[in-house]
Design an enzyme around this catalytic site. Structure first.
Site, PDB file in Angstrom:
ATOM      1  N   ARG A  35      -1.907 -16.255   8.650  1.00 20.87           N
ATOM      2  CA  ARG A  35      -1.181 -15.811   7.471  1.00 20.87           C
ATOM      3  C   ARG A  35      -1.451 -16.685   6.252  1.00 20.87           C
ATOM      4  O   ARG A  35      -1.821 -16.178   5.200  1.00 20.87           O
ATOM      5  CB  ARG A  35       0.320 -15.779   7.746  1.00 20.87           C
ATOM      6  N   HIS A  81      -2.925  -4.092   9.412  1.00 25.15           N
ATOM      7  CA  HIS A  81      -1.963  -5.131   9.032  1.00 25.15           C
ATOM      8  C   HIS A  81      -0.543  -4.561   9.066  1.00 25.15           C
ATOM      9  O   HIS A  81      -0.020  -4.121   8.040  1.00 25.15           O
ATOM     10  CB  HIS A  81      -2.304  -5.639   7.617  1.00 25.15           C
ATOM     11  N   TYR A 126       1.290   4.564  -8.856  1.00 27.52           N
ATOM     12  CA  TYR A 126       0.795   4.803 -10.211  1.00 27.52           C
ATOM     13  C   TYR A 126      -0.588   4.194 -10.463  1.00 27.52           C
ATOM     14  O   TYR A 126      -1.305   4.652 -11.341  1.00 27.52           O
ATOM     15  CB  TYR A 126       1.770   4.224 -11.247  1.00 27.52           C
TER      16      TYR A 126
END
Length: 750
Positions: A35, A81, A126
Site C-alpha cells: 500500500r 484493487h 464528469y
C-alpha cells in the site's frame, strides 16, 4: 451445554497475545509492501500500478480518445484493487495533476483540481482520462516477457507483479507514503539529470554520491520555486537518504509592487493570501498596504503585494514573509523504498540508482531472452515450411490421401509436431512461388537477429550499451529543462515586532490605581490628564510606539506589553490587572519604555540596587518576571534611566536627609537579583521604618538634580555634589537645613 463445549473443542485454541501479535504483523506487512511504499523498479505503489495497467487494458493509450474516469475506476476496483472507489479515483487524479507529479502518468480532461486546492477535482462521472505519453516508459515492454504475472484478488485474472520501467520513475516522480512504523518521502527529479547519472553509473560502477551529484544537482519539483538548501545539505541528504529541502517562492519588483511568480511545491495561493491578510488584520504587518491574487490562464501564479510606501525595504519585507508564511516551505526527504529483494530499506542516491540499474538490466535480459525464444521458434517453423515448399506435391498428396496426415508428414520428412502443425495450417494462397522467396528472406533476417541477440546476451558490455542507448533515447523524447532552480540563499528571519511597527513618539501614562493608557507625542502633561474619581497620576515614560512598555510592581516583578497595544489616552485607559496576574495587594509603581539595550538602575528602598538592561524586564508571561529580590518589608524605588554611562554618577538620598554620590561604574550589572548596597542605612532604623532610601538619580556632567522635601526643592549641579561624593555603601552626608525630610530625587528637566 455439552454440545456447546464439544463445538469449541473442534477449533484450534490460540492465546490472545499470539493471535493479536500475528494479526498486527500481517496488517503491518500488508501496509508496508502492498500500500504505502513504492517499488524501486517502477517507482509505483500497487494502486498506481493497477490503475495504469487497467487503463492500458482498456486501450486508453496516449493516442486514443479519452474515456470517462468512472469507467477506469470501475475496472480497477472490479478486477484488480478491491478498495474504495473514491480513494482509487483520487490516486488516479494525483497522477494526472501537473502540479503534483513532475511527469504525469495520466492525461486528464475536465476539472482535475488546482494548486489552490488539489482535492477540488470534479467527480469521476464528469471527468475523462487516458494515459499520458510518458506512461509508455512503464508499459512499452509489458508484453515482452519482462515481468512475472500473478493472480488478481479473486484468481480470475492475471496482473503484472511489477511494470518494466525503462526509466527510474521512483526518482523522477518521487513518492510519499505512511506505513506502519516507517514512511517514505522521495522528491521528484529532472529526467535529463537522472538519465545522465544512470549512464555515469553504468560506465563507472564505483562512482560516489559526490560524483553522481555532478549530474543530479538536487530535486526538481513541478513548480518553478527556488531550492535554497546549501549544496552541502543536499549532498548529506543523498549520502544518508534522509533530510529536508527548503523551497522559496520567486518574486520580482514591478512598478514598486512585489509580484510573486512561482510558489513552493503544493503551496496554496489562497492559503498564503490568508496568512498575509491575518497578519495585516492583527496589525502585525503595517509595511503592506494591499495584497491581490492576479493569477489567470496566462499567469498561473501571480500574487501582488503592495508595500505601504516606496521607503519600505522589500528585501526585508519578503524575508519576513518567507519566515512567517508558506512562501517558504521545508520538504522532508526519506529515500525509503522496497528493494529488489522485496524488503523495505533506506537507500542513499548511489544505492537507489544501482538497484534500479540492476532491475533494468534484468528486465532487458528477460526481454531479449523472450525475443530470442520467439526467433528460434519461428526459425524452427520456417525450416519445416521450407521442406514443405521443396516437396509441395508430395505434401499435398499425403494430405489428400491420409486420414491422419500429421504423423505421416513427420515420419516422411523428419518434421517435429510443431512444424507438421504449421504445414497443415497453411492457406492455399501461401502456396505461391513467391512464398519460398519470402521464407528465405525471413530466415536470413531472423538468423541475423538471433546472432545479434545471442551476442548481446553473452556480453555484459553490450547489455550496458543497450541500456544506455535506451535511456538516452527516452531522455531525449521525454526530458525537459529543470524547473526548480538551485540558488544559495540565507535563511529567512522574521522581523521583530518593533521592526515592523511604525516608530512614533508616544508617552505611557500610569495612574496610582494601576490604570494605563498611551498618548501620542512626548509633549504630554500626563499629570493634567483626566483620571477616574479617587485616582491620580503616578508615573509616565516617553518612548516609541514600536517599543515595549514595562511596568514594575511593589513586589519587584516586571511586566511588559507592546506599547502600541495600550488603549488611547483619549479615554481613561484600562487596568493592568486585566492584562497581567498582579499579586493580591501589590501596587504598580512605575513604568519604563525604550530600546531593549537601554541601561537602567533598579533598587529597593532598603538601599540595595544594580544596573541592568531594559530588555531583561521584558516578559510574555501574564505573571510577569521577578526582577528585584526584596528584603522583608521593603519595596522598589522608582527606577533610573541611564542616559550616558561615561563619567556618570549615581546619587542616593534617604528619608532622613542623608545623600551619597559615587561613580555608577562601582555598581554591578545583573540580569536580576538583590544587587549591592548603595547607601548605608542603620539596620535598626530600617526595621523600625524610621528611615529608608526615597530615591536615586543617575547624573552626567552638565546635568542637574532636584532634591524634593515636600513642596520645596534643592537644585544641585555636578560640581555641587563634591561634598556628597564618597565610596559606595557609605552613610553619605546630611543635606542642608530644611531638607531633613526628603520625599524624592530626580533629574532636572530644564
Amino acid at each position: 451445554m455439552s454440545e456447546i463445549t464439544q463445538s469449541f473443542t473442534d477449533h484450534e485454541r490460540l492465546p490472545l497475545k499470539d493471535y493479536a501479535e500475528k494479526a498486527y504483523l500481517d496488517y503491518s506487512m500488508y501496509v508496508v509492501l502492498d500500500r504505502a511504499l513504492p517499488f524501486v523498479g517502477d517507482g509505483l505503489k500497487p494502486v498506481q500500478r493497477r490503475i495504469i495497467y487497467a487503463m492500458s487494458e482498456l486501450g486508453l493509450s496516449a493516442a486514443s480518445k479519452h474515456k470517462k474516469s468512472a469507467r477506469t475506476v470501475g475496472d480497477v476496483i472490479g478486477k484488480f484493487h478491491p478498495h474504495g472507489d473514491s480513494a482509487c479515483y483520487e490516486a488516479m487524479v494525483l497522477m494526472a495533476q501537473p502540479f503534483t507529479f513532475r511527469y504525469p502518468l495520466v492525461d486528464g480532461q475536465g476539472n482535475f483540481g488546482s494548486p489552490d486546492d488539489p482535492k477540488s477535482f470534479a467527480a469521476m462521472r464528469y471527468t475523462e482520462s487516458r494515459l499520458a505519453p510518458y506512461a509508455r516508459t512503464l508499459l512499452g515492454e509489458l508484453a515482452m516477457g519482462t515481468v512475472e504475472w500473478v493472480p488478481n484478488f479473486d484468481g480470475s485474472l492475471k496482473e503484472p507483479e511489477r511494470l518494466p520501467a525503462r526509466l527510474p520513475n521512483v526518482l523522477l516522480n518521487g513518492a510519499t507514503g505512511i506505513a506502519v512504523g516507517m514512511s517514505t518521502d522521495i522528491p521528484p527529479h529532472n529526467l535529463l539529470e537522472v538519465a545522465s547519472a544512470c549512464i555515469r553509473l553504468l560506465d563507472e560502477p564505483k562512482a560516489t554520491v559526490e560524483d553522481l551529484m555532478t549530474h543530479i544537482k538536487g530535486p526538481d519539483y513541478p513548480t518553478g520555486a527556488e531550492i535554497i538548501s546549501p549544496a552541502e545539505d543536499l549532498q548529506k541528504i543523498y549520502e544518508t537518504g534522509n533530510g529536508s529541502v527548503k523551497m522559496r517562492a520567486v518574486w520580482e519588483k514591478e512598478n514598486g509592487e512585489i509580484v510573486v511568480t512561482a510558489l513552493p511545491h503544493q503551496a496554496s495561493p489562497a492559503r498564503i493570501l490568508e496568512q498575509i491578510a491575518a497578519q495585516m488584520q492583527a496589525k502585525k504587518l503595517p509595511l503592506v498596504e494591499d495584497i491581490r491574487d492576479e493569477s489567470d490562464h496566462e499567469n498561473p501564479t501571480r500574487i501582488v503585494i503592495v508595500p505601504r510606501s516606496n521607503r519600505v525595504d522589500t528585501e526585508q519585507l519578503m524575508n519576513h514573509l518567507f519566515a512567517t508564511t508558506d512562501l517558504e516551505r521545508n520538504y522532508r526527504v526519506n529515500l525509503n523504498v522496497i528493494g529488489i529483494n522485496g524488503k523495505p530499506q533506506l537507500m542513499d542516491l548511489r544505492q537507489l540508482l544501482k538497484e534500479w540499474i540492476s532491475f533494468r538490466l534484468d528486465t532487458v535480459r528477460r526481454r531479449l531472452e523472450h525475443r530470442l525464444d520467439q526467433v528460434v521458434d519461428r526459425l524452427h517453423i520456417l525450416e519445416g515450411l521450407m521442406i514443405a515448399y521443396l516437396n509441395i506435391d508430395e505434401v499435398i498428396a499425403i494430405i489428400r490421401s491420409e486420414d491422419e496426415p500429421k504423423p505421416v508428414l513427420m515420419e516422411r520428412f523428419g518434421l517435429t509436431g510443431t512444424q507438421a502443425e504449421a504445414i497443415l495450417e497453411l492457406k492455399l494462397r501461401h502456396l505461391a512461388k513467391l512464398e519460398e522467396m519470402k521464407i528465405r528472406g525471413e530466415q536470413d533476417q531472423l538468423e541475423e537477429e538471433r546472432d545479434s541477440l545471442e551476442t548481446t546476451l553473452g556480453s555484459k558490455a553490450r547489455m550496458k550499451t543497450l541500456v544506455k542507448n535506451e535511456i538516452t533515447e527516452d531522455a531525449e523524447k521525454y526530458g525537459d529543462e529543470r524547473r526548480s532552480k538551485l540558488v544559495a540563499r540565507e535563511a529567512a528571519q522574521a522581523l521583530k515586532e518593533e521592526d515592523i511597527l511604525p516608530s512614533e513618539p508616544v508617552t505611557v501614562v500610569l495612574s496610582k490605581s494601576g490604570w494605563v493608557r498611551l498618548a501620542k507625542g512626548h509633549d504630554i502633561d500626563a499629570a493634567a490628564l483626566n483620571y477616574k474619581a479617587g485616582d491620580e497620576f503616578q508615573d509616565a515614560a516617553r518612548g516609541r510606539s514600536n517599543e515595549q512598555a514595562v511596568f514594575l510592581d511593589s513586589t519587584g516583578r516586571a511586566y511588559a506589553l507592546p506599547a502600541h497595544s495600550l488603549p488611547s489616552a483619549r479615554g481613561l485607559g484600562e487596568p493592568l490587572t486585566s492584562r497581567f496576574n498582579v499579586p493580591a495587594g501589590a501596587r504598580v509603581l512605575a513604568t519604563l519604555t525604550g530600546p531593549a539595550e537601554q541601561k537602567i538602575v533598579l533598587a529597593s528602598n532598603f538601599g540595595y540596587g544594580f544596573v541592568t538592561e531594559l530588555g531583561n524586564l521584558h516578559s510574555r508571561m501574564k505573571a510577569g518576571k521577578a526582577m528585584i529580590s526584596l528584603p522583608k518589608g521593603s519595596e522598589p524605588v522608582f527606577p533610573c534611566v541611564v542616559e550616558n554611562t561615561e563619567d556618570a554618577s549615581i546619587v542616593c538620598a534617604t528619608s532622613e536627609g542623608h545623600m551619597l554620590a559615587f561613580p555608577l561604574a562601582e555598581l554591578p550589572e545583573l540580569s536580576k537579583g538583590k544587587g549591592n548596597k548603595l547607601i548605608n542605612i542603620p539596620p535598626k532604623r530600617l526595621k523600625g521604618g524610621e528611615e529608608w532610601m526615597v530615591g536615586m538619580a543617575v547624573i552626567s556632567p552638565g546635568q542637574e538634580i532636584l532634591v524634593w522635601a515636600g513642596q520645596r526643592y534643592l537644585r544641585l549641579a555636578v560640581k555641587d555634589l563634591e561634598h556628597y561624593i564618597g565610596d559606595r555603601a557609605l552613610r553619605g552626608r546630611k543635606l542642608p537645613r530644611g531638607f531633613q525630610r526628603v520625599t524624592k530625587i530626580e533629574i532636572a528637566s530644564d
